[in-house]
Design a protein around this motif. Structure first.
Motif, short mmCIF file in Angstrom:
data_model
loop_
_atom_site.label_atom_id
_atom_site.label_comp_id
_atom_site.label_asym_id
_atom_site.label_seq_id
_atom_site.Cartn_x
_atom_site.Cartn_y
_atom_site.Cartn_z
N MET A 189 48.98 37.14 -55.52
CA MET A 189 48.74 38.47 -56.10
C MET A 189 48.29 38.39 -57.55
O MET A 189 47.43 39.15 -57.99
N ASN A 190 48.87 37.47 -58.31
CA ASN A 190 48.58 37.42 -59.74
C ASN A 190 48.72 35.99 -60.25
O ASN A 190 49.56 35.23 -59.77
N MET A 191 47.88 35.64 -61.20
CA MET A 191 48.00 34.37 -61.90
C MET A 191 48.18 34.69 -63.39
O MET A 191 47.22 35.03 -64.08
N PRO A 192 49.43 34.64 -63.89
CA PRO A 192 49.69 35.04 -65.28
C PRO A 192 48.80 34.29 -66.27
O PRO A 192 48.48 33.11 -66.08
N GLY A 193 48.40 35.01 -67.31
CA GLY A 193 47.55 34.41 -68.32
C GLY A 193 46.07 34.47 -68.00
O GLY A 193 45.24 34.01 -68.78
N THR A 194 45.71 35.05 -66.83
CA THR A 194 44.31 35.19 -66.45
C THR A 194 44.03 36.67 -66.16
O THR A 194 44.94 37.46 -65.94
N THR A 195 42.77 37.03 -66.13
CA THR A 195 42.39 38.42 -65.86
C THR A 195 41.42 38.53 -64.70
O THR A 195 40.91 39.61 -64.42
N ASP A 196 41.16 37.42 -64.00
CA ASP A 196 40.14 37.41 -62.96
C ASP A 196 40.77 37.46 -61.57
O ASP A 196 41.63 36.65 -61.24
N LYS A 197 40.37 38.43 -60.78
CA LYS A 197 40.76 38.53 -59.37
C LYS A 197 42.25 38.72 -59.15
O LYS A 197 42.80 38.35 -58.10
N ASN A 198 42.94 39.30 -60.11
CA ASN A 198 44.35 39.61 -59.92
C ASN A 198 44.52 41.02 -59.36
O ASN A 198 43.66 41.88 -59.51
N TRP A 199 45.65 41.24 -58.68
CA TRP A 199 46.09 42.55 -58.21
C TRP A 199 45.22 43.13 -57.09
O TRP A 199 45.30 44.33 -56.82
N VAL A 200 44.39 42.34 -56.44
CA VAL A 200 43.45 42.90 -55.45
C VAL A 200 43.73 42.43 -54.02
O VAL A 200 43.03 42.84 -53.10
N TRP A 201 44.77 41.61 -53.83
CA TRP A 201 45.00 41.09 -52.48
C TRP A 201 45.46 42.18 -51.52
O TRP A 201 46.32 42.99 -51.85
N THR A 202 44.87 42.20 -50.34
CA THR A 202 45.30 43.08 -49.25
C THR A 202 45.39 42.26 -47.97
O THR A 202 44.76 41.21 -47.84
N PHE A 203 46.16 42.76 -47.03
CA PHE A 203 46.22 42.08 -45.74
C PHE A 203 45.73 43.01 -44.65
O PHE A 203 45.55 44.21 -44.84
N ASP A 204 45.49 42.42 -43.48
CA ASP A 204 45.10 43.17 -42.30
C ASP A 204 46.09 42.85 -41.18
O ASP A 204 46.58 41.73 -41.10
N TRP A 205 46.36 43.81 -40.35
CA TRP A 205 47.33 43.59 -39.29
C TRP A 205 46.89 42.49 -38.33
O TRP A 205 47.74 41.87 -37.65
N ASP A 206 45.59 42.23 -38.25
CA ASP A 206 45.11 41.13 -37.40
C ASP A 206 45.62 39.78 -37.90
O ASP A 206 45.65 38.80 -37.13
N GLN A 207 45.99 39.70 -39.19
CA GLN A 207 46.52 38.46 -39.75
C GLN A 207 48.00 38.26 -39.44
O GLN A 207 48.54 37.18 -39.68
#
Length: 511
Positions: A470-488
């Motif tokens: 979900m997050n990599m502290p100290g960075t600002t790129d591609k954080n907070w955007v994870w979603t899942f799908d029920w197919d997973q």
């Protein structure tokens, strides 16, 4: 001070929960979206997730702060400490309630700009609806909500309207009267921007109504909502703008001292968060009025609340406002005992959990234990070769909340992949050379702990690797955007979880 009644009910028996932010849910608004993945909402997928939890025997849904975010999407840098994130509003829910017609929403790309436009369309339809005979009861509920929440909604609605009017520029750049929160200037702006202010009020009403509906559904399933309060607030927020005297700001409204942490597990150079520090002398003088109001709002949303960066109540890392180097900071004492005394005097059954990770001193732990606050222990921090490491299961206590990892950690599978052979062997040896595959080895270790509450990130239950953190502290790129799908999600996952909870006596009576 003794443990509160609310905490006793949560920690009087063994239970388990899942960590998943609502934005990580699958998007249920698919009929409005064309070809682009969107964030989750408080719509039907949230109810489906609660059904999944009930089937699995999980009784706690922990999430991140639910306030409106800036463009970086960080829930820890919110526009308001009180408001809900309008991106979580479900259009389907509004249509099902009869508040808006389906044809009123035209959303072809679910980026934040188009979501805002869609909400404006929904808002126009909502205000037309409550002017009709059929909408009279909803109108009454809406106006009652605005009156009851005026202690924060008045400032938030105008602040958001002004931010849009000034093209999202920081409040420190606004005309002097508005920047200084002058009442005459505010009254003129509220009249000029009345439609925009009303739109924000509609969005907050929709969020809180949807939230209470979801919370009621969770309660019927014996599932509790576990929230998160960031200890600090964003500089560009309604809170700092409206309460400038309660923060360490210069005459231009710029922070004289900002928050962060020194070098630690997550960063060799420390972290510069940029939040302005509180003027604790001012807050103490009015018996922490702002904090008590903040808790009032959060208690309307959550059954249990985590205080993020609890150690800042004992002492905070103060970085000069004119530097970006977190290593230039220093520890300054905070009035945590006085603050918590005021909080528990106002809310005797206050259900708090302390996030006591990072640089934790004896003084911090003494403050936490003085108020009988459960703390956090993370298994990914346990295996450093030190048998006295508090995160190791043989050092856990009943009141600890046990995690395989948190939103700031890699997934447990990703973490394990990053370990060297010696560290992997150390983990296996500690677990009696178990043949369990990761991440279930760590999940079962958390569930078997003596700690009465165990929380597992959804990514670990789904056996996902580091690409899904979900997050990599100290960075600002591609954080907070994870979603899942029920197919997973493996069709047998709920059954497997329930079996493990039964093994470790973490099933709570559920309907």
């Amino acid at each position: 001070m003794s443990s509160t009644q609310a905490q006793v009910s949560f920690f009087s028996q063994r239970r388990a929960g899942v960590l998943l932010h609502p934005t990580s849910l699958p998007c249920s608004e698919s009929r409005y979206l064309e070809g682009t993945t969107a964030f989750g909402t408080l719509g039907k997928e949230a109810y489906r997730f609660i059904d999944f939890m009930a089937e699995a025997g999980l009784s706690v849904w922990q999430m991140l702060p639910t306030g409106p975010t800036h463009q970086d999407l960080s829930p820890y840098q919110s526009i308001s400490a009180h408001a809900g994130n309008p991106d979580l509003i479900s259009f389907d829910w509004l249509i099902e309630q009869g508040w808006i017609p389906a044809e009123s929403v035209h959303l072809f790309s679910p980026d934040r700009t188009n979501l805002a436009i869609a909400r404006q369309q929904a808002g126009a339809s909502f205000f037309a609806f409550i002017q009709t005979e059929y909408g009279a009861s909803v109108a009454q509920t809406y106006h009652a909500f605005c009156a009851a929440q005026a202690y924060w909604l008045d400032d938030v609605s105008l602040f958001c309207a002004l931010r849009n009017h000034f093209q999202q520029q920081s409040w420190t750049t606004w005309p002097e009267g508005l920047r200084q929160h002058d009442q005459q200037a505010l009254s003129a702006a509220r009249q000029e921007l009345a439609p925009e202010v009303a739109q924000v009020c509609f969005e907050q009403f929709a969020f809180f109504q949807q939230w209470q509906s979801l919370r009621n559904y969770a309660q019927k399933k014996s599932i509790y909502l576990f929230g998160d309060i960031p200890i600090f607030v964003a500089h560009d927020s309604a809170d700092v703008w409206a309460e400038q005297g309660s923060f360490l700001l210069d005459e231009a409204g710029q922070p004289m001292s900002v928050a962060g942490v020194p070098p630690d597990y997550f960063s060799e150079t420390g972290q510069h968060w940029g939040n302005p520090h509180y003027d604790w002398d001012v807050m103490r003088a009015d018996n922490f009025r702002w904090w008590l109001a903040r808790l009032k709002t959060q208690l309307e949303l959550f059954d249990l609340i985590r205080i993020d960066h609890f150690r800042g109540f004992e002492a905070y890392w103060s970085i000069p406002g004119d530097t970006q180097d977190a290593r230039q900071g220093e520890w300054i004492k905070a009035p945590g005992e006085a603050l918590l005394n005021a909080c528990f005097a106002a809310y005797p059954d206050l259900p708090l959990v302390a996030e006591n990770l990072g640089v934790i001193t004896d003084e911090v732990e003494a403050l936490r234990k003085q108020f009988a606050l459960p703390g956090m222990l993370v298994l990914q921090f346990a295996f450093d070769g030190n048998p006295a490491n508090p995160h190791l299961p043989h050092n856990h206590s009943l009141a600890d909340v046990i995690y395989s990892g948190t939103h700031d950690n890699d997934t447990s599978l990703g973490w394990y992949a990053s370990l060297n052979d010696f560290s992997r062997q150390q983990l296996r040896s500690y677990c009696f050379h178990s043949s369990d595959a990761m991440p279930w080895l760590l999940i079962n270790l958390a569930l078997s702990s003596v700690g009465r509450m165990a929380i597992i990130p959804m990514q670990d239950f789904m056996e996902l690797d580091g690409r899904h953190r979900m997050n990599m502290p100290g960075t600002t790129d591609k954080n907070w955007v994870w979603t899942f799908d029920w197919d997973q999600v493996d069709p047998g996952l709920a059954t497997r979880i329930r079996q493990q909870l039964a093994t470790y006596h973490r099933l709570v009576n559920q309907v």
